[in-house]
Design a protein around this motif. Sequence first.
Motif, PDB file in Angstrom:
ATOM      1  N   THR A  11       0.731  -1.279   0.058  1.00  0.00           N
ATOM      2  CA  THR A  11       0.087   0.001   0.064  1.00  0.00           C
ATOM      3  C   THR A  11       0.745   1.254  -0.004  1.00  0.00           C
ATOM      4  OG1 THR A  11      -0.117  -0.009   2.458  1.00  0.00           O
ATOM      5  CG2 THR A  11      -1.993  -1.190   1.039  1.00  0.00           C
ATOM      6  N   SER A  12       1.997   1.299   0.691  1.00  0.00           N
ATOM      7  CA  SER A  12       2.817   2.474   0.797  1.00  0.00           C
ATOM      8  C   SER A  12       3.488   2.642  -0.792  1.00  0.00           C
ATOM      9  CB  SER A  12       3.974   2.404   1.867  1.00  0.00           C
ATOM     10  OG  SER A  12       4.811   1.197   1.404  1.00  0.00           O
ATOM     11  N   VAL A  14       2.185   1.845  -3.595  1.00  0.00           N
ATOM     12  CA  VAL A  14       0.984   2.249  -4.385  1.00  0.00           C
ATOM     13  C   VAL A  14       0.594   3.698  -4.138  1.00  0.00           C
ATOM     14  CG1 VAL A  14      -1.345   1.817  -4.729  1.00  0.00           C
ATOM     15  CG2 VAL A  14      -0.356  -0.060  -4.402  1.00  0.00           C
ATOM     16  N   SER A  15       0.700   4.102  -2.763  1.00  0.00           N
ATOM     17  CA  SER A  15       0.193   5.284  -2.631  1.00  0.00           C
ATOM     18  C   SER A  15       1.309   6.314  -3.190  1.00  0.00           C
ATOM     19  CB  SER A  15       0.148   5.601  -1.038  1.00  0.00           C
ATOM     20  OG  SER A  15      -0.199   6.960  -1.043  1.00  0.00           O
ATOM     21  N   PHE A  16       2.516   6.014  -3.037  1.00  0.00           N
ATOM     22  CA  PHE A  16       3.647   6.857  -3.623  1.00  0.00           C
ATOM     23  C   PHE A  16       3.599   7.045  -5.044  1.00  0.00           C
ATOM     24  CE2 PHE A  16       8.044   6.313  -5.214  1.00  0.00           C
ATOM     25  CZ  PHE A  16       8.579   7.566  -4.964  1.00  0.00           C
ATOM     26  N   LYS A  18       1.177   6.121  -7.134  1.00  0.00           N
ATOM     27  CA  LYS A  18      -0.236   6.793  -8.009  1.00  0.00           C
ATOM     28  C   LYS A  18      -0.213   8.384  -7.640  1.00  0.00           C
ATOM     29  CE  LYS A  18      -5.080   6.046  -7.367  1.00  0.00           C
ATOM     30  NZ  LYS A  18      -6.566   5.622  -7.019  1.00  0.00           N
ATOM     31  N   LYS A  19       0.005   8.646  -6.518  1.00  0.00           N
ATOM     32  CA  LYS A  19       0.215  10.232  -6.254  1.00  0.00           C
ATOM     33  C   LYS A  19       1.103  10.958  -7.187  1.00  0.00           C
ATOM     34  CE  LYS A  19       0.608  13.385  -2.478  1.00  0.00           C
ATOM     35  NZ  LYS A  19       1.486  14.357  -3.058  1.00  0.00           N
ATOM     36  N   GLN A  22      -0.341  10.599 -10.788  1.00  0.00           N
ATOM     37  CA  GLN A  22      -1.389  11.489 -11.035  1.00  0.00           C
ATOM     38  C   GLN A  22      -1.042  13.016 -11.147  1.00  0.00           C
ATOM     39  OE1 GLN A  22      -3.875  10.220  -8.111  1.00  0.00           O
ATOM     40  NE2 GLN A  22      -5.341   9.021  -9.239  1.00  0.00           N
ATOM     41  N   VAL A  30      -5.475   0.681  -9.990  1.00  0.00           N
ATOM     42  CA  VAL A  30      -4.691   0.301  -9.090  1.00  0.00           C
ATOM     43  C   VAL A  30      -5.556  -1.372  -8.812  1.00  0.00           C
ATOM     44  CG1 VAL A  30      -3.813  -0.256  -6.499  1.00  0.00           C
ATOM     45  CG2 VAL A  30      -3.801   1.925  -7.820  1.00  0.00           C
TER      46      VAL A  30
END
Length: 235
Positions: A11-12, A14-16, A18-19, A22, A30
């Motif tokens: 998840t960490s 993915v967050s990094f 994706k943000k 974008q 995802v």
Amino acid sequence: MKKIVLIEDETSVVSFIKKGLQEKGYEVSVAFDGLTGVSLVQENDFDLVILDIMLPEMNGLDVCKEIRKTNKHVPILFLTALGSSENIVLGLESGGDDYLVKPFKFIELVARVKSLLRRSVPITTPEITEDETFNEYLFQFSDLKVNDYTKKVTRAGEEISLTTTEYKLLMYFLNNPEKVISRAEILDSVWGVNYELGTNVVDVYVNYLRKKIDNQDDKKLIHTVIGMGYVLKKP
């Protein structure tokens, strides 16, 4: 807006990713496991797949192989902590186009993404006439023929099946006939980014390609130039 699917279970990470993507103007979907990732790619038209290898439900190598059964053209970027040359070759051989090892700098990820998107084949190909096909897309060297529109490869009339990376390597040779090409040039041109992995990947793929198109000792087309690289020349 280019559409990217990220198949990753951390998840960490993915967050990094994706943000960051974008913020660069990409649309990012995802999937947190391999099976969901395969379904997403099969049901949508993505411009790029970013794929981890260690995934629940189905590992990334198998995900890549499943995607390639129905989609030969979408670029696939492997993103993983498994950074040995052997793992890199396995990833590329399964149908991947590029490979980025964790941990990585986001600027390097963006460079890989841009490179793959520039080199990718459009999902829809404009209609062409038969004459245009044979004039613009047909490559011939000795008895080796490649139709870059249909991706059909033959030698002495026998069809040859190549992986995505093997095909890219062959096309690079065909676009540079009789020229001695260094391993560094091949890495930069075929994979799009200059790897810091030595020359093992290039040597492995040249050998793969040779086994498929150079099966007669007296008619070899790809030759080694010791200390310099490789050259495509007529027997």
